[in-house]
Design an enzyme around this catalytic site. Structure first.
Site, PDB file in Angstrom:
ATOM      1  N   SER A  99      13.698  12.778  50.769  1.00  0.00           N
ATOM      2  CA  SER A  99      14.244  13.169  49.479  1.00  0.00           C
ATOM      3  C   SER A  99      15.575  12.964  48.892  1.00  0.00           C
ATOM      4  CB  SER A  99      13.761  14.640  49.101  1.00  0.00           C
ATOM      5  OG  SER A  99      14.403  15.128  47.901  1.00  0.00           O
ATOM      6  N   TYR A 104      14.579  23.451  51.743  1.00  0.00           N
ATOM      7  CA  TYR A 104      13.644  22.245  51.376  1.00  0.00           C
ATOM      8  C   TYR A 104      14.503  20.831  51.722  1.00  0.00           C
ATOM      9  CZ  TYR A 104      11.301  18.439  48.977  1.00  0.00           C
ATOM     10  OH  TYR A 104      10.811  17.168  48.585  1.00  0.00           O
ATOM     11  N   LYS A 107      14.224  17.987  55.180  1.00  0.00           N
ATOM     12  CA  LYS A 107      13.933  16.596  55.020  1.00  0.00           C
ATOM     13  C   LYS A 107      14.908  16.026  55.876  1.00  0.00           C
ATOM     14  CE  LYS A 107      10.335  16.443  52.174  1.00  0.00           C
ATOM     15  NZ  LYS A 107       9.157  16.088  52.427  1.00  0.00           N
TER      16      LYS A 107
END
Ligand code: UDP
Length: 337
Positions: free
Chosen positions: A117, A141, A145
């Site tokens: 991402s 989050y 990643k």
């Protein structure tokens, strides 16, 4: 035909990727725990309802299937939730990826495409963002990643794994036949939220901040059609099957659109009234995120084909009014259209 294990293939980007694979030289096999995905999204792809939290499910997915590559989507993917509940993200996303990599080693699978991402970049100092920008995620989050990307590097050094990490910008839109699309519950993303209002679900569009240093004061994002993302996964697999090196790519269009521009386009495409109100900024939102997608173009031969704001909103609107989306909306008590 190469068999490809797709984790999270019943989710939004995963299901579009299943379709892209089926039209080419790959036979996908879908592993999904259906926590946020929908069985219908996987269509007639061979399917195992299983969880990366269980090694036995991973073994079942690999055993006797002659899998030659993995595309790994399955993960929790809500930024705001990750800030409230970092444990869920660190424990599930990272340990599940680790179990998957160990499973690949046990079954001699050496190629993986990983769903990363632009959240790995955090608040970049400028745009457009290329892959050499420092990684400095500002939420759990994005951190998961980044950590998984590092794990891939470490597994390459230790075990010869070959990997591609695809850093998506803002995935949006739906399949052109409206058979699959975006449905989250709760919905946090801008375009489906606007279309829910256009569908008569009530409420008012919320513009999170109008005092950003951008031309109209609202945040700018690089919206990329989900079918374009799906095709990038095919290009990434081809890259790996051709024996080319592990790498990381931004997937975007190179063009930004502001929240106000998206709202205008949603009003235009739907022909419906979408009332809007300006709200405070949403914590953690960078003013502008736009990709430099040049590396993916040069190295993977991939370029966005379906990502005009018009095509994105049109396909999302067709999906929102189509049969499956209406059925999902009815299940969640949000069925008007
Ligand atoms: N946004 C907004 N109202 C909403 C949802 C999102 O103004 O109801 C804004 C958000 O602040 C961001 C952009 O729209 O600038 C895209 O947000 P989204 O949640 O779709 O994706 P993100 O960029 O967070 O991955």
């Amino acid at each position: 035909m190469s068999r490809v294990l797709v984790t999270g293939g019943a989710g939004y980007i995963g299901s579009h990727t299943l379709r892209a694979l089926q039209g080419r030289d790959y036979t996908p096999f879908c592993l999904d725990n259906l926590s946020t995905g929908y069985r219908e999204f996987a269509g007639d792809t061979a399917f195992l309802a299983g969880d990366l939290a269980r090694q036995s499910d991973i073994d079942e997915a690999f055993r006797n299937r002659d899998i030659s590559a993995v595309i790994h989507f399955a993960s929790h993917a809500l930024v705001e939730e990750s800030c409230r509940n970092p444990h869920k993200y660190y424990s599930d996303n990272i340990s599940n990826a680790l179990r998957l990599l160990e499973g690949m080693l046990r079954y001699g699978v050496t190629r993986i495409v990983f769903s990363s991402s632009c959240a790995t970049y955090g608040m970049p100092a400028r745009v457009p963002i290329d892959e050499s920008f420092p990684l400095d995620p500002v939420n759990p989050y994005g951190t998961t990643k980044m950590v998984i990307e590092r794990m891939l590097r470490d597994y390459e050094n230790a075990h010869g794994l070959r990997w591609i990490a695809l850093r998506y910008f803002n995935a949006a839109g739906a399949a052109h036949d409206a058979g699959i699309g975006e449905w989250h519950n709760p919905e946090t993303h801008l375009i489906p939220r606007l279309l829910n209002i256009a569908c008569g679900m009530g409420g008012c569009a919320e513009i999170y901040g109008e005092d950003y240093p951008t031309p109209d004061g609202t945040c700018i994002r690089d919206y990329i059609h989900v079918m374009d993302l799906a095709l990038a996964h095919v290009a990434a697999l081809e890259h790996l099957f051709a024996g080319r090196p592990s790498d990381v790519f931004n997937l975007g269009t190179g063009q930004g659109a502001s929240v106000r521009q998206v709202l205008d386009r949603a009003r235009e495409v739907t022909g419906r009234r979408i009332p809007a109100a300006v709200m405070p900024r949403r914590p953690g939102d960078p003013p502008e995120l736009v990709a430099n997608p040049e590396k993916a173009r040069v190295v993977l031969g991939w370029e966005a084909q379906h990502s005009s704001l018009e095509e994105i909103v049109e396909t999302a609107w067709r999906w929102r009014r189509g049969g499956l989306c209406q059925a999902l909306a009815a299940r969640s008590g949000a069925s008007r259209g």
